[in-house]
Design a protein around this motif. Structure first.
Motif, PDB file in Angstrom:
ATOM      1  N   HIS A 143      -8.100  10.408  -4.642  1.00  0.00           N
ATOM      2  CA  HIS A 143      -8.910   9.524  -2.994  1.00  0.00           C
ATOM      3  C   HIS A 143      -8.419   8.674  -3.981  1.00  0.00           C
ATOM      4  O   HIS A 143      -8.626   8.065  -4.418  1.00  0.00           O
ATOM      5  N   TYR A 144      -7.922   7.375  -3.175  1.00  0.00           N
ATOM      6  CA  TYR A 144      -7.642   5.823  -3.479  1.00  0.00           C
ATOM      7  C   TYR A 144      -8.324   4.762  -2.053  1.00  0.00           C
ATOM      8  O   TYR A 144      -7.614   4.839  -1.185  1.00  0.00           O
ATOM      9  N   PRO A 145      -9.448   4.431  -1.897  1.00  0.00           N
ATOM     10  CA  PRO A 145     -10.348   4.566  -0.875  1.00  0.00           C
ATOM     11  C   PRO A 145     -10.096   2.624  -1.521  1.00  0.00           C
ATOM     12  O   PRO A 145      -9.730   2.462  -2.452  1.00  0.00           O
ATOM     13  N   LEU A 146     -10.315   2.180  -0.423  1.00  0.00           N
ATOM     14  CA  LEU A 146     -10.409   0.219  -0.807  1.00  0.00           C
ATOM     15  C   LEU A 146     -11.364  -0.240  -1.416  1.00  0.00           C
ATOM     16  O   LEU A 146     -12.464  -0.062  -0.990  1.00  0.00           O
ATOM     17  N   VAL A 147     -11.383  -0.815  -2.368  1.00  0.00           N
ATOM     18  CA  VAL A 147     -11.264  -2.188  -3.046  1.00  0.00           C
ATOM     19  C   VAL A 147     -11.584  -3.065  -2.852  1.00  0.00           C
ATOM     20  O   VAL A 147     -10.241  -3.893  -2.094  1.00  0.00           O
TER      21      VAL A 147
ATOM     22  N   ASN B 255      -5.094  -1.948 -15.746  1.00  0.00           N
ATOM     23  CA  ASN B 255      -5.808  -0.379 -15.175  1.00  0.00           C
ATOM     24  C   ASN B 255      -6.974  -1.125 -15.136  1.00  0.00           C
ATOM     25  O   ASN B 255      -7.957   0.022 -15.367  1.00  0.00           O
ATOM     26  N   LYS B 256      -7.264  -1.620 -14.888  1.00  0.00           N
ATOM     27  CA  LYS B 256      -9.156  -2.078 -14.639  1.00  0.00           C
ATOM     28  C   LYS B 256      -9.333  -1.334 -13.619  1.00  0.00           C
ATOM     29  O   LYS B 256     -10.426  -0.463 -13.868  1.00  0.00           O
ATOM     30  N   LEU B 257      -8.576  -1.482 -12.026  1.00  0.00           N
ATOM     31  CA  LEU B 257      -9.420  -1.002 -11.661  1.00  0.00           C
ATOM     32  C   LEU B 257      -9.546   0.029 -10.668  1.00  0.00           C
ATOM     33  O   LEU B 257     -10.070   0.932 -11.120  1.00  0.00           O
TER      34      LEU B 257
ATOM     35  N   SER C 159      -2.431  -1.150 -11.941  1.00  0.00           N
ATOM     36  CA  SER C 159      -2.161  -0.185 -11.205  1.00  0.00           C
ATOM     37  C   SER C 159      -2.830   0.881 -10.306  1.00  0.00           C
ATOM     38  O   SER C 159      -1.723   1.720  -9.602  1.00  0.00           O
ATOM     39  N   TYR C 160      -3.984   0.049  -9.938  1.00  0.00           N
ATOM     40  CA  TYR C 160      -4.189   0.679  -8.859  1.00  0.00           C
ATOM     41  C   TYR C 160      -3.807  -0.157  -7.694  1.00  0.00           C
ATOM     42  O   TYR C 160      -4.394  -1.234  -7.282  1.00  0.00           O
ATOM     43  N   ALA C 161      -3.389   0.369  -6.562  1.00  0.00           N
ATOM     44  CA  ALA C 161      -2.898  -0.413  -5.612  1.00  0.00           C
ATOM     45  C   ALA C 161      -3.673  -1.026  -3.817  1.00  0.00           C
ATOM     46  O   ALA C 161      -3.196  -1.506  -3.572  1.00  0.00           O
ATOM     47  N   ASN C 162      -4.541  -0.013  -3.729  1.00  0.00           N
ATOM     48  CA  ASN C 162      -5.187   0.034  -2.936  1.00  0.00           C
ATOM     49  C   ASN C 162      -6.591  -0.522  -2.883  1.00  0.00           C
ATOM     50  O   ASN C 162      -8.027  -0.375  -2.898  1.00  0.00           O
ATOM     51  N   PHE C 163      -6.172  -2.095  -3.004  1.00  0.00           N
ATOM     52  CA  PHE C 163      -7.129  -3.138  -2.831  1.00  0.00           C
ATOM     53  C   PHE C 163      -6.637  -4.290  -1.837  1.00  0.00           C
ATOM     54  O   PHE C 163      -5.925  -4.904  -1.090  1.00  0.00           O
ATOM     55  N   GLU C 164      -8.018  -5.133  -1.106  1.00  0.00           N
ATOM     56  CA  GLU C 164      -8.107  -6.420  -0.785  1.00  0.00           C
ATOM     57  C   GLU C 164      -8.685  -7.183  -1.359  1.00  0.00           C
ATOM     58  O   GLU C 164      -9.625  -6.849  -1.798  1.00  0.00           O
TER      59      GLU C 164
END
Length: 335
Positions: free
Chosen positions: A2-6, A99-101, A30-35
């Motif tokens: 699951h890719y929750p918003l960060v 790859n931190k997030l 590498s984790y794209a689902n952020f604001e």
């Protein structure tokens, strides 16, 4: 997965020389689902223009100006605009590894609420890193590697700022950025500790700390030594001090005297000990300095250790260990 918003909260002020590298490191995650909630704290250089140029190219960037003053106001305003399931911070002059997030989100998903995802850190500077900063980095990374950060919270800030991530539920439980106490990152660490969040061990460097002469933590009065000591004492008396135990201060150097004075000012009784023969028997602030061997007979003591010398600290730890005293319960190192 699951890719929750960060939500990544970034205050900035006059960091035009470093913002592009910082923003690039975020956008290359590498984790794209952020604001990215980024707030301008009255910059007078080209920082605002740089941020706005990035925001035009990427819809995940939300740029604002704060009506307040200072980093705490900027953090509070930024958080009010955020929506993420997970919350993290970033400084506008630092760099994230790619790859931190991803690693932090994975860690939180594997453990659930009640935890803090952490990463190891590394200083970098054109002028080189001082022995003091290197020692802090080494000490902090050792704690993070095994997740025992809170065991030494009264020494220094044990949560690598801004290399942490928590769920919004836990962040709100801890009061978020609502506190107006400086240094704000150390205060937040204490609130994580107070609410008994657990640190998730991490053996990888996830964040690069930039050091330079006019960095805020070097120049602002809010990060002076007295602010740190006031914060430590405030939370110690609130969280760990037990009024039914015999409080002891070990050490009569500068920090020991400062702590003793604060206890006297609050009418808190304590025994004062040291292993310096020249000081034993003398009176400081009206209190007699006693031998450390007092601990052999003093019932149920709780000890604040203020001795900074590393060799002396090893002796103190060994002595307390022989008495079967427990760290972070019976004794606390403040240096």
């Amino acid at each position: 997965m699951h890719y929750p918003l960060v939500s990544i909260i970034v205050p900035f002020k006059n960091t035009a020389n470093y913002l592009p590298e910082c923003l690039d490191s975020i956008l290359e995650q590498s984790y794209a689902n952020f604001e990215l909630i980024i707030v301008n704290d009255h910059s007078t250089d080209s920082s605002k223009a740089i941020v706005e140029s990035y925001a035009k190219k990427d819809s995940r960037i939300f740029s604002y100006n704060t009506n307040g003053q200072g980093i705490i106001d900027a953090l509070q305003f930024a958080y009010s605009k955020s929506k993420g399931t997970y919350v993290t911070r970033m400084d506008s002059d630092d760099i994230m590894v790619p790859n931190k997030l991803e690693l932090m989100v994975t860690a939180l998903q594997n453990t659930g609420n009640g935890h803090i995802a952490l990463g190891q850190v590394s200083y970098f500077s054109k002028e080189g890193i001082s022995n003091g900063y290197y020692s802090y980095e080494k000490w902090l990374n050792k704690l993070t590697r095994i997740g025992t950060n809170f065991s030494e919270i009264y020494k220094e800030c044990v949560i690598p700022s801004p290399c942490w991530m928590v769920s919004r539920v836990d962040f709100d439980l801890c009061g978020g950025f609502n506190s107006n106490i400086y240094p704000e990152d150390y205060d937040l660490a204490f609130r994580f500790y107070q609410k008994k969040l657990k640190c998730i061990p991490c053996n990888q460097i996830l964040h690069l700390w930039r050091d330079y002469d006019d960095r805020t933590s070097r120049t602002s009065k809010h990060y002076a030594e007295n602010y740190f000591l006031d914060l430590k004492m405030s939370y110690f008396l609130k969280i760990d001090y037990h009024t039914d135990r015999n409080l002891v201060v070990w050490g009569a150097g500068k920090k020991g005297k400062q702590i003793a004075q604060k206890l006297i000012d609050q009418n808190i009784s304590f025994n004062w000990i040291c292993n310096n023969k020249k000081k034993i028997g003398k009176h400081i602030y009206g209190i007699e300095m006693q031998q450390f061997l007092l601990l052999n007979t003093l019932p149920n003591p709780q000890i604040i250790v203020t001795v900074a010398n590393k060799d002396e600290q090893r002796f103190i730890r060994a002595f307390l260990h022989k008495l079967a005293f427990k760290a972070a319960e019976d004794y606390f190192f403040f240096c």
